[in-house]
Design a protein around this motif. Structure first.
Motif, PDB file in Angstrom:
ATOM      1  N   LEU A 137       0.832  -1.204   0.000  1.00 55.23           N
ATOM      2  CA  LEU A 137       0.000   0.000   0.000  1.00 55.23           C
ATOM      3  C   LEU A 137       0.863   1.250   0.000  1.00 55.23           C
ATOM      4  O   LEU A 137       0.514   2.261  -0.599  1.00 55.23           O
ATOM      5  N   HIS A 138       1.994   1.161   0.669  1.00 56.26           N
ATOM      6  CA  HIS A 138       2.929   2.283   0.661  1.00 56.26           C
ATOM      7  C   HIS A 138       3.447   2.533  -0.749  1.00 56.26           C
ATOM      8  O   HIS A 138       3.548   3.676  -1.207  1.00 56.26           O
ATOM      9  N   GLU A 139       3.730   1.464  -1.451  1.00 57.53           N
ATOM     10  CA  GLU A 139       4.153   1.570  -2.855  1.00 57.53           C
ATOM     11  C   GLU A 139       3.060   2.198  -3.704  1.00 57.53           C
ATOM     12  O   GLU A 139       3.332   2.995  -4.603  1.00 57.53           O
ATOM     13  N   LEU A 140       1.840   1.823  -3.405  1.00 59.43           N
ATOM     14  CA  LEU A 140       0.707   2.375  -4.151  1.00 59.43           C
ATOM     15  C   LEU A 140       0.642   3.886  -3.974  1.00 59.43           C
ATOM     16  O   LEU A 140       0.493   4.646  -4.935  1.00 59.43           O
ATOM     17  N   ARG A 141       0.793   4.324  -2.748  1.00 63.12           N
ATOM     18  CA  ARG A 141       0.778   5.754  -2.461  1.00 63.12           C
ATOM     19  C   ARG A 141       1.894   6.465  -3.215  1.00 63.12           C
ATOM     20  O   ARG A 141       1.705   7.520  -3.802  1.00 63.12           O
ATOM     21  N   ARG A 142       3.067   5.847  -3.214  1.00 59.84           N
ATOM     22  CA  ARG A 142       4.208   6.435  -3.899  1.00 59.84           C
ATOM     23  C   ARG A 142       3.945   6.573  -5.401  1.00 59.84           C
ATOM     24  O   ARG A 142       4.210   7.612  -6.007  1.00 59.84           O
ATOM     25  N   ALA A 143       3.372   5.531  -5.983  1.00 59.39           N
ATOM     26  CA  ALA A 143       3.076   5.571  -7.418  1.00 59.39           C
ATOM     27  C   ALA A 143       2.036   6.642  -7.727  1.00 59.39           C
ATOM     28  O   ALA A 143       2.136   7.346  -8.738  1.00 59.39           O
ATOM     29  N   GLN A 144       1.058   6.786  -6.846  1.00 55.44           N
ATOM     30  CA  GLN A 144       0.039   7.825  -7.052  1.00 55.44           C
ATOM     31  C   GLN A 144       0.672   9.203  -6.971  1.00 55.44           C
ATOM     32  O   GLN A 144       0.377  10.087  -7.786  1.00 55.44           O
ATOM     33  N   ASP A 145       1.538   9.394  -6.002  1.00 53.41           N
ATOM     34  CA  ASP A 145       2.214  10.687  -5.865  1.00 53.41           C
ATOM     35  C   ASP A 145       3.047  10.989  -7.107  1.00 53.41           C
ATOM     36  O   ASP A 145       3.132  12.142  -7.544  1.00 53.41           O
ATOM     37  N   HIS A 146       3.653   9.951  -7.661  1.00 52.77           N
ATOM     38  CA  HIS A 146       4.467  10.161  -8.853  1.00 52.77           C
ATOM     39  C   HIS A 146       3.593  10.597 -10.028  1.00 52.77           C
ATOM     40  O   HIS A 146       3.971  11.488 -10.794  1.00 52.77           O
ATOM     41  N   SER A 147       2.427   9.985 -10.140  1.00 53.09           N
ATOM     42  CA  SER A 147       1.487  10.398 -11.194  1.00 53.09           C
ATOM     43  C   SER A 147       1.115  11.866 -11.034  1.00 53.09           C
ATOM     44  O   SER A 147       1.088  12.625 -12.010  1.00 53.09           O
TER      45      SER A 147
ATOM     46  N   ASP B  82      -6.648  10.659 -10.817  1.00 49.66           N
ATOM     47  CA  ASP B  82      -5.712   9.554 -10.672  1.00 49.66           C
ATOM     48  C   ASP B  82      -6.195   8.317 -11.405  1.00 49.66           C
ATOM     49  O   ASP B  82      -5.400   7.587 -11.984  1.00 49.66           O
ATOM     50  N   ALA B  95      -2.741   3.609   2.271  1.00 54.30           N
ATOM     51  CA  ALA B  95      -1.680   3.162   3.157  1.00 54.30           C
ATOM     52  C   ALA B  95      -1.929   3.669   4.580  1.00 54.30           C
ATOM     53  O   ALA B  95      -1.668   2.991   5.551  1.00 54.30           O
ATOM     54  N   LEU B 140      -1.705  -1.066  -7.753  1.00 50.24           N
ATOM     55  CA  LEU B 140      -0.324  -0.594  -7.877  1.00 50.24           C
ATOM     56  C   LEU B 140       0.102  -0.615  -9.339  1.00 50.24           C
ATOM     57  O   LEU B 140       0.670   0.359  -9.856  1.00 50.24           O
ATOM     58  N   ALA B 143      -1.519   2.245 -11.167  1.00 46.48           N
ATOM     59  CA  ALA B 143      -0.904   3.543 -10.863  1.00 46.48           C
ATOM     60  C   ALA B 143       0.432   3.690 -11.583  1.00 46.48           C
ATOM     61  O   ALA B 143       0.771   4.771 -12.081  1.00 46.48           O
ATOM     62  N   HIS B 146      -0.173   4.474 -15.133  1.00 50.35           N
ATOM     63  CA  HIS B 146      -0.597   5.859 -15.291  1.00 50.35           C
ATOM     64  C   HIS B 146       0.607   6.792 -15.279  1.00 50.35           C
ATOM     65  O   HIS B 146       0.684   7.738 -16.069  1.00 50.35           O
ATOM     66  N   SER B 147       1.557   6.502 -14.407  1.00 48.31           N
ATOM     67  CA  SER B 147       2.790   7.307 -14.382  1.00 48.31           C
ATOM     68  C   SER B 147       3.503   7.228 -15.723  1.00 48.31           C
ATOM     69  O   SER B 147       3.959   8.243 -16.266  1.00 48.31           O
ATOM     70  N   LEU B 150       1.923   9.394 -18.285  1.00 50.81           N
ATOM     71  CA  LEU B 150       2.023  10.843 -18.131  1.00 50.81           C
ATOM     72  C   LEU B 150       3.412  11.387 -18.439  1.00 50.81           C
ATOM     73  O   LEU B 150       3.572  12.564 -18.740  1.00 50.81           O
TER      74      LEU B 150
END
Lengths: 230, 230
Positions: A137-147, B82, B95, B140, B143, B146-147, B150
DNA sequence: CGAGAATTTGACTGCCTTCAATTCTGGTGG
DNA sequence: CCACCAGAATTGAAGGCAGTCAAATTCTCG
């Protein structure tokens, strides 16, 4: 603790995957993610491949020292970097049976590989499973932030956000030794090396940062950087 | 089956969170993700909020009908989308204890809410835990894709990739009714509505697609689209 | 049928890329 | 220890793609 974590990786793994040197010792890591017997310690020289796009998933990894990047090569030859992983970070999770990205050492790096073959091999141990899940889930958050970073932001905003991220993840307060090249930064931010370089020079002229050397960044005006990242 | 899945949500949830209408019935969903008693069915009108950025995480959700978007509003007022979720898709994983994104109904939509409070509340049931984990890993992957979409791609590549994605997720072979507006598409791709519109018109001129109406897309030349997406 | 929103189209501007040249840096061998 | 060299990084100039502003057109819904 699930037995699957303590199994050693196939010896063939190292030679196939470009590991320049594999330490035979079975390290007992900090065990934040996978407590118990731990996995196999591996060492990689700069720019060597840890796993390739399309490889079968046999492990996930935890950075012990150095920096790792995950990236994808596009048909036009361009490279896109998905993430940088610093000591303590976990990478290599995949939804499918094969890796969708490749992982390479940015600088000389050691990692610990934990045997893992996808969601089906979720450890029986509740606590270990929870920690794995939390890491994913932490990785998911990171990927979303990168987007969010890549979409419709100026070069200034991207570079400022990148610097802030790196500084916050570094052990020091206001100084970072960037392990990655300008090309790495450009491929991470969706810019060109020239634009990255020009933007850094601009921040230096505005006295938001100092660049004692190309890879060393000292933050002079954190607020200005934050403001630029918007 | 873990009891946490069958618990009904607080009644206050609906009113607090902008649900225009909540069906009291406890639906028994397709149960692919959370087999067993299922969660609470909720219904939302177009553009209504399902949960907000900063809200406490109390559930994850599964789309039954309609389309849902997750997005973030930036300080300059711009919105970044997102993801779009179609029937069968699962969203709302986080997360932390609070949502980092907000979720809104793009069109009128029904979803099922499953009680869930973060990685710590991983169900005891092995099979349910595995499916949740698989869903998170799938998110994941999405996401990450998606990155990649973009970063450093032309408007043509972005729009073509978007169309291909939508068509592949639609029930029909070569035709889609887009639930989202041009503004939604633009905010998803990091473009402006004008550029999205111009690009679609260009694809139409090149006879790669037909636009019987603004929201209806018929694919005439899938290979051309794939080629444009590069 | 009419009003307002959504979409499309047009003209122009600006930011980032591209291409090119120069400077800097780190490592090697004399 | 220093000169040299190759790769990395910086800087400059010019062009292109997408953004901005503006207007026309189409669509939607009361």
């Amino acid at each position: 603790m699930s037995a699957s974590f303590s199994l050693a990786l196939d010896q063939s793994f190292d030679t196939r995957r470009g590991a320049r040197q594999a330490w035979a010792e079975t390290a007992r890591g900090p065990a934040e993610v996978a407590p118990g017997p731990g996995g196999q310690a591996l060492h990689f020289l700069a720019d060597s491949e840890i796993f390739a796009d399309g490889d079968e998933c046999v492990s996930f990894y935890r950075v012990v020292s150095g920096v790792v990047r995950t990236c994808k090569f596009r048909s036009d030859g361009r490279r896109q970097i998905d993430a940088f992983y610093l000591p303590g970070d976990v990478f290599g999770f995949e939804a499918g049976a094969r890796h969708a990205l490749c992982a390479e050492a940015v600088s000389e790096a050691s990692v610990i590989a934990y045997r893992w073959r996808g969601a089906d091999s979720l450890p029986v141990d509740d606590r270990a499973a929870q920690q794995l899940f939390a890491a994913a889930l932490h990785e998911l958050r990171r990927a979303q932030d990168h987007s969010l970073l890549l979409g419709r932001r100026s070069a200034f905003q991207k570079v400022a956000a990148f610097l802030i991220d790196m500084i916050e993840r570094s052990p020091y307060e206001d100084s970072v030794e960037l392990a990655m090249s300008r090309q790495d930064i450009a491929d991470y931010l969706g810019l060109t090396i020239e634009t990255v370089s020009r933007t850094l020079s601009q921040f230096e002229r505005e006295e938001a940062i100092a660049l004692p050397s190309a890879r060393r960044v000292r933050v002079l005006d954190r607020a200005a950087l934050r403001h630029a990242a918007a």
